[in-house]
Scaffold this motif. Structure first.
Motif, PDB file in Angstrom:
ATOM      1  N   ASP A  40       0.798  -1.195   0.090  1.00 28.06           N
ATOM      2  CA  ASP A  40       0.122  -0.012   0.161  1.00 28.06           C
ATOM      3  C   ASP A  40       0.808   1.379  -0.140  1.00 28.06           C
ATOM      4  OD1 ASP A  40      -2.181  -1.945   0.108  1.00 28.06           O
ATOM      5  OD2 ASP A  40      -2.569  -1.191   2.131  1.00 28.06           O
ATOM      6  N   LEU A 100      -1.600   7.927  -1.513  1.00 30.10           N
ATOM      7  CA  LEU A 100      -2.033   8.742  -2.710  1.00 30.10           C
ATOM      8  C   LEU A 100      -1.857  10.288  -2.533  1.00 30.10           C
ATOM      9  CD1 LEU A 100      -5.024   6.893  -4.048  1.00 30.10           C
ATOM     10  CD2 LEU A 100      -2.659   6.781  -5.196  1.00 30.10           C
ATOM     11  N   ALA A 156      -9.042   2.567  -3.355  1.00 30.09           N
ATOM     12  CA  ALA A 156      -8.292   2.950  -2.634  1.00 30.09           C
ATOM     13  C   ALA A 156      -8.992   2.824  -1.313  1.00 30.09           C
ATOM     14  CB  ALA A 156      -7.945   4.481  -2.766  1.00 30.09           C
ATOM     15  N   SER A 215     -13.526   1.824   2.152  1.00 32.54           N
ATOM     16  CA  SER A 215     -12.431   1.440   0.809  1.00 32.54           C
ATOM     17  C   SER A 215     -13.425   1.503  -0.321  1.00 32.54           C
ATOM     18  CB  SER A 215     -12.023   0.062   1.120  1.00 32.54           C
ATOM     19  OG  SER A 215     -13.090  -0.869   1.249  1.00 32.54           O
ATOM     20  N   ARG A 247      -5.066   5.709   0.515  1.00 34.03           N
ATOM     21  CA  ARG A 247      -3.827   4.645   0.183  1.00 34.03           C
ATOM     22  C   ARG A 247      -4.444   3.833  -0.845  1.00 34.03           C
ATOM     23  NH1 ARG A 247       0.522   4.605   3.710  1.00 34.03           N
ATOM     24  NH2 ARG A 247       0.893   2.467   3.325  1.00 34.03           N
ATOM     25  N   LEU A 248      -3.393   3.675  -1.851  1.00 35.31           N
ATOM     26  CA  LEU A 248      -3.557   2.806  -2.862  1.00 35.31           C
ATOM     27  C   LEU A 248      -3.116   1.496  -2.314  1.00 35.31           C
ATOM     28  CD1 LEU A 248      -4.383   2.256  -5.885  1.00 35.31           C
ATOM     29  CD2 LEU A 248      -1.678   2.908  -6.455  1.00 35.31           C
TER      30      LEU A 248
END
Length: 265
Positions: A153, A156, A200, A211, A240-241
């Motif tokens: 993770d 972004l 994400a 999510s 967060r990706l």
């Protein structure tokens, strides 16, 4: 009127001298006792005059006493009136002093109220300024590309700002920090090609809250999410990706991240 009293005394003295002179004259004529009839009319006249004068003096004294008593009564009345006027003046002065003291207290109360109002106004102004929190961002690119996929993770970092009122979002780190306690709303939209899954995670203080994810497909894919969170001042929020996923970073900004303060708590 009173000056006539010494005259009466002089007459008495004069009469006494006449009597003494008459007696002395009788002794000088051979010691024989004589009645001296020629002196009697004068003595009788003096006595009558003295009686009349004494009577007049009594009348004048009586009149003077009455006049003095009248003047004394008049002075008493004047003194009483002056005392009453003085009491009234003192009462007015005391009333004026009480009013002045009351006005002073009221003035101080108004000053205190004004100070409190100014303080409240400052708090309202500060709260109003603090309540103006909103941001919206995307990726800053000069050509279309994708971010990811990665083996872990990553945060972004949306570094193209549409707006950032309150400067709570950091475009260098991709992290939003709540400036005040309140309810915040966050929304994000993910666009990507279908070769990999896209999505994400929304994190608050290092923990996943929500999510959004869409599996890979033979065509472009989309996914989105939105939540409202009660945050304390200093709480952080970021996207967060996930590992193995990707997102598009196109010049037309299909992928966005936004947030705003709805109201204070």
């Amino acid at each position: 009127m009173i000056m006539k009293t010494p005259g009466a005394v002089l007459l008495l003295l004069w009469w006494g001298l006449l009597v003494v002179a008459a007696e002395s004259g009788g002794t000088q004529d051979g010691g024989a006792t004589s009645s001296h009839p020629e002196c009697e009319p004068d003595i009788h006249t003096v006595l009558r005059d003295m009686s009349a004068l004494i009577a007049e003096q009594r009348v004048q004294l009586t009149h003077t006493k009455a006049q003095l008593e009248k003047e004394i009564e008049e002075l008493k009345r004047e003194n009483k009136a002056l005392a009453e006027n003085l009491s009234a003046a003192e009462a007015r002065l005391a009333a004026n002093e009480r009013r002045a003291e009351e006005q002073s207290v009221q003035s101080q109360q108004l000053k205190d109220a004004s100070t409190e109002m100014n303080h409240t106004l400052q708090q309202i102004t500060s709260s109003t300024q603090a309540s103006k929190v909103a941001f919206s961002a995307s990726f800053s690119v000069t050509e279309n590309k994708h971010i990811g996929p990665f083996n872990t993770d990553i945060t972004l970092i949306y570094n193209h700002l549409f707006t950032n009122i309150g400067n709570a979002y950091d475009s260098n780190t991709g992290i939003f920090t709540a400036p005040v306690r309140g309810v915040y709303q966050f929304r994000y939209h993910i666009f990507a090609g279908g070769s990999h899954g896209a999505g994400a995670f929304l994190w608050r203080n290092g923990k996943i809250v929500a999510s959004a994810y869409n599996h890979k497909a033979p065509h472009d894919i989309n996914t989105s999410q939105g939540v409202s969170l009660l945050l304390q001042a200093g709480d952080t929020v970021n996207l967060r990706l996930g590992a193995g996923a990707w997102v598009s970073a196109y010049t037309r900004h299909f992928t966005t991240f936004s947030g705003q303060l709805l109201f204070l708590m």
